[in-house]
Design a protein around this motif. Structure first.
Motif, mmCIF file in Angstrom:
data_model
loop_
_atom_site.group_PDB
_atom_site.id
_atom_site.type_symbol
_atom_site.label_atom_id
_atom_site.label_comp_id
_atom_site.label_asym_id
_atom_site.label_seq_id
_atom_site.Cartn_x
_atom_site.Cartn_y
_atom_site.Cartn_z
ATOM 1 N N MET A 198 36.124 33.496 28.166
ATOM 2 C CA MET A 198 36.887 34.660 28.620
ATOM 3 C C MET A 198 36.637 35.863 27.722
ATOM 4 O O MET A 198 36.568 37.004 28.203
ATOM 5 C CB MET A 198 38.385 34.341 28.667
ATOM 6 N N PHE A 199 36.490 35.618 26.420
ATOM 7 C CA PHE A 199 36.245 36.748 25.514
ATOM 8 C C PHE A 199 34.901 37.393 25.809
ATOM 9 O O PHE A 199 34.770 38.629 25.769
ATOM 10 C CB PHE A 199 36.314 36.281 24.060
ATOM 11 N N HIS A 200 33.877 36.589 26.078
ATOM 12 C CA HIS A 200 32.584 37.165 26.446
ATOM 13 C C HIS A 200 32.712 37.978 27.735
ATOM 14 O O HIS A 200 32.092 39.039 27.875
ATOM 15 C CB HIS A 200 31.550 36.045 26.621
ATOM 16 N N GLU A 201 33.476 37.482 28.668
ATOM 17 C CA GLU A 201 33.723 38.219 29.916
ATOM 18 C C GLU A 201 34.465 39.526 29.622
ATOM 19 O O GLU A 201 34.175 40.573 30.204
ATOM 20 C CB GLU A 201 34.539 37.329 30.858
ATOM 21 N N PHE A 202 35.421 39.453 28.681
ATOM 22 C CA PHE A 202 36.220 40.620 28.303
ATOM 23 C C PHE A 202 35.349 41.699 27.664
ATOM 24 O O PHE A 202 35.547 42.899 27.908
ATOM 25 C CB PHE A 202 37.320 40.166 27.343
ATOM 26 N N MET A 203 34.360 41.306 26.853
ATOM 27 C CA MET A 203 33.535 42.254 26.123
ATOM 28 C C MET A 203 32.263 42.645 26.855
ATOM 29 O O MET A 203 31.458 43.423 26.332
ATOM 30 C CB MET A 203 33.176 41.681 24.746
ATOM 31 N N ASP A 204 32.055 42.139 28.038
ATOM 32 C CA ASP A 204 30.859 42.480 28.812
ATOM 33 C C ASP A 204 30.876 43.977 29.160
ATOM 34 O O ASP A 204 31.812 44.452 29.804
ATOM 35 C CB ASP A 204 30.816 41.642 30.092
ATOM 36 N N PRO A 205 29.856 44.743 28.726
ATOM 37 C CA PRO A 205 29.851 46.192 29.003
ATOM 38 C C PRO A 205 29.870 46.520 30.495
ATOM 39 O O PRO A 205 30.287 47.617 30.876
ATOM 40 C CB PRO A 205 28.543 46.673 28.358
ATOM 41 N N SER A 206 29.424 45.583 31.328
ATOM 42 C CA SER A 206 29.417 45.836 32.769
ATOM 43 C C SER A 206 30.781 45.584 33.415
ATOM 44 O O SER A 206 30.955 45.857 34.609
ATOM 45 C CB SER A 206 28.361 44.957 33.451
ATOM 46 N N ASN A 207 31.743 45.091 32.628
ATOM 47 C CA ASN A 207 33.087 44.836 33.145
ATOM 48 C C ASN A 207 33.867 46.150 33.112
ATOM 49 O O ASN A 207 34.622 46.447 32.179
ATOM 50 C CB ASN A 207 33.783 43.766 32.293
ATOM 51 N N ILE A 208 33.683 46.977 34.136
ATOM 52 C CA ILE A 208 34.232 48.333 34.169
ATOM 53 C C ILE A 208 35.758 48.330 34.142
ATOM 54 O O ILE A 208 36.381 49.168 33.485
ATOM 55 C CB ILE A 208 33.727 49.085 35.419
ATOM 56 N N VAL A 209 36.377 47.362 34.814
ATOM 57 C CA VAL A 209 37.842 47.332 34.876
ATOM 58 C C VAL A 209 38.433 47.105 33.486
ATOM 59 O O VAL A 209 39.428 47.747 33.105
ATOM 60 C CB VAL A 209 38.329 46.247 35.862
ATOM 61 N N VAL A 210 37.827 46.199 32.723
ATOM 62 C CA VAL A 210 38.302 45.986 31.361
ATOM 63 C C VAL A 210 38.107 47.237 30.523
ATOM 64 O O VAL A 210 38.967 47.586 29.691
ATOM 65 C CB VAL A 210 37.579 44.780 30.716
ATOM 66 N N GLN A 211 37.017 47.962 30.728
ATOM 67 C CA GLN A 211 36.799 49.216 30.004
ATOM 68 C C GLN A 211 37.915 50.220 30.309
ATOM 69 O O GLN A 211 38.398 50.914 29.407
ATOM 70 C CB GLN A 211 35.440 49.806 30.392
ATOM 71 N N LEU A 212 38.319 50.279 31.567
ATOM 72 C CA LEU A 212 39.436 51.155 31.938
ATOM 73 C C LEU A 212 40.730 50.728 31.244
ATOM 74 O O LEU A 212 41.494 51.562 30.734
ATOM 75 C CB LEU A 212 39.643 51.134 33.454
ATOM 76 N N ILE A 269 41.024 49.009 28.458
ATOM 77 C CA ILE A 269 40.939 49.260 27.018
ATOM 78 C C ILE A 269 41.242 50.727 26.726
ATOM 79 O O ILE A 269 41.909 51.059 25.728
ATOM 80 C CB ILE A 269 39.553 48.863 26.478
ATOM 81 N N ALA A 270 40.775 51.629 27.574
ATOM 82 C CA ALA A 270 41.105 53.049 27.405
ATOM 83 C C ALA A 270 42.617 53.259 27.496
ATOM 84 O O ALA A 270 43.202 54.037 26.723
ATOM 85 C CB ALA A 270 40.375 53.879 28.462
ATOM 86 N N HIS A 271 43.274 52.570 28.419
ATOM 87 C CA HIS A 271 44.734 52.636 28.508
ATOM 88 C C HIS A 271 45.389 52.036 27.255
ATOM 89 O O HIS A 271 46.425 52.534 26.786
ATOM 90 C CB HIS A 271 45.227 51.887 29.754
ATOM 91 N N PHE A 272 44.801 50.979 26.725
ATOM 92 C CA PHE A 272 45.329 50.340 25.523
ATOM 93 C C PHE A 272 45.313 51.304 24.340
ATOM 94 O O PHE A 272 46.304 51.438 23.603
ATOM 95 C CB PHE A 272 44.514 49.087 25.222
#
Length: 499
Positions: free
Chosen positions: A391-405, A407-410
């Motif tokens: 899950m952490f690798h999935e979380f840090m995947d640069p192509s995971n745009i939703v997580v990037q969004l 993280i910006a909210h975080f």
């Protein structure tokens, strides 16, 4: 001879009296009376053989007691005082008075001083505190003596720390960075370990080159953030050496307490440095997980370390600091909530839904209690730490745009609750500007496709508000609370919670 207390000349007086009595009873001994004194001058006319023998052994000297016989051998003054203490002379005889030697420790820990017992002065914890399972702390060390005592930290101390490829140990830049670390840049985490960062870690770094590199690298990134100086190359140079040394240290199976402190200190320093780097997002979250995993491992090894590692210690230190917390503006909460609601339909993967839920709970806590906000915000980091590796690798995947969004909210949420989170700094002046979170928000926005840009409206609005707060001010450290209302021409500002 009347009884009198001994002083520095008691031996000379005794020898003169003995010599005089020997001369009166046997004049032939007058020429040899000079051999009775142990205080012979180096310019005397003794033969070379006698001088050599005098250096290797002490000729016994005696005191006569009313007869020609040399009754009792007399010791030199320093030997007699050391072995027998004080005494008195009475008719040529020595009466000894015992003197109790000093048995207390001069540089003992606070617990031993309070209990009035002898401290072993072993670092980082003495044997008495270890047996009683007490937190052992010492007064601030005093330069050279403390540095010599730091040899106890490592079974294999290095003679010096050559930080450059030159014969010098420190360059002028290194010295400046080290000073900046001690004055402003040392981490505020783990909570309650300021004394360890200021007194123990610098000593341990003297024997662990990679820890020193971690100190200088983090300090360089911090100073660059504060002043805008171009220190990126220096920061990366020290960071690479710190990472290499940390990996080598992790591979060792046998560790001392100072080895554990060096490893954990380097891990925290690398994590803080990554947070100051615009492109250090992935490394930051990786190092945060590393700090937690390493703390658990060192805690299981039960090493006598300078750092306090347990969560119980964290909340004990924070208990008094979380009183009279400020209240967060409801308008900011409305903007955060509306923005997260808009992102929720995009969440499908486990890393996305779990992280969204953590952010949502933190925003809801703002409505109820500032105290609850602190614990919910801490739980966001805990959620990242507790992710399994997949899950952490999935979380840090640069192509995971939703997580990037998300993280910006975080990061934007961290700016909003900064007046609460900053209580971890206690009474210490916060020298680290919150601007480093702005850099990361802007950096994230560059990698977001245009079709998702609308979901960054609230995080960017928060970042712009903070930039307005610090623009044009000479001090580079923004005050908290750092946000203020801002008028927007766009009618959508009502949705974001700004008026």
């Amino acid at each position: 001879m009347a009884e009198q207390a001994l002083n520095n000349s008691w031996l000379t007086n005794a020898l003169l009296g003995a010599s005089r009595r020997r001369t009166e009873s046997d004049p032939s001994t007058a020429s040899s009376s000079s051999h009775l004194s142990p205080f012979r001058s180096s310019e005397s006319s003794h033969s070379a053989a006698e001088s050599e023998r005098a250096q290797s052994e002490v000729t016994p000297t005696t005191i006569a007691s009313g007869s020609d016989d040399l009754a009792a051998p007399l010791q030199p003054a320093h030997q007699f005082v050391a072995e027998n203490g004080e005494g008195s002379l009475d008719g040529g005889l020595i009466h000894q008075r015992s003197r109790k030697g000093h048995k207390k420790s001069r540089e003992g820990c606070f617990n031993c001083k309070r209990r009035k017992i002898k401290c072993q002065e072993t670092q980082p914890a003495c044997e008495n505190c270890t047996k009683k399972n007490l937190q052992c702390s010492y007064p601030a060390p005093k330069t050279l003596k403390a540095l010599q005592g730091s040899l106890l930290y490592s079974s294999n101390p290095i003679a010096s720390v050559n930080l450059q490829g030159t014969p010098t140990i420190f360059s002028l830049t290194d010295m400046r960075l080290f000073h900046h670390f001690l004055m402003d840049a040392y981490p505020h985490l783990p909570v309650g370990n300021d004394l360890a960062w200021l007194t123990q870690v610098p000593l341990i770094a003297h024997h662990n080159a990679y820890l020193m590199h971690a100190i200088l690298g983090m300090s360089a990134s911090h100073l660059e953030l504060l002043t805008g100086e171009s220190l990126g190359a220096v920061a990366i140079h020290h960071r690479l050496l710190a990472v290499q040394g940390s990996n080598a240290a992790l591979s060792r199976r046998v560790r001392t307490g100072s080895d554990g402190d060096a490893l954990l200190g380097a891990c925290y320093l690398l994590a803080f440095q990554a947070s100051y780097m615009k492109d250090g997002l992935s490394e930051f979250f990786t190092m945060v997980r590393g700090c937690s995993l390493l703390s658990n491992q060192l805690r299981a090894e039960k090493l006598p370390m300078a750092f306090f590692l347990t969560e119980k210690d964290h909340f004990q230190f924070m208990e008094d600091r979380l009183l009279n917390l400020p209240v967060i503006s409801p308008k900011l909460v409305e903007g955060a909530q509306a923005s997260l609601v808009a992102v929720q339909p995009l969440c499908a993967m486990p890393s996305q839904t779990d992280f969204y839920q953590l952010l949502h709970e933190c925003v809801e806590a703002i409505k109820l209690s500032s105290l609850r906000v602190y614990f919910k915000f801490i739980s966001i980091y805990r959620g990242i730490i507790d992710m399994d590796l997949e899950m952490f690798h999935e979380f840090m995947d640069p192509s995971n745009i939703v997580v990037q969004l998300l993280i910006a909210h975080f990061f934007a949420l961290q700016l909003v609750v900064a007046p609460i989170i900053n209580r971890e700094w206690a009474g210490r002046k916060r020298s680290t500007p919150l601007r480093f979170r702005l850099d990361q928000i802007y950096q994230l926005s560059k990698g977001i496709p245009d079709s998702y840009k609308s979901h960054l409206a609230w995080p960017l609005a928060i970042a712009d508000a903070v930039m307005d707060e610090v623009a044009g001010k000479k001090p580079l450290v923004p005050r908290v609370p750092i946000l203020r209302n801002k008028e927007w021409a766009d009618p959508a500002s009502a949705v974001l919670g700004w008026s």
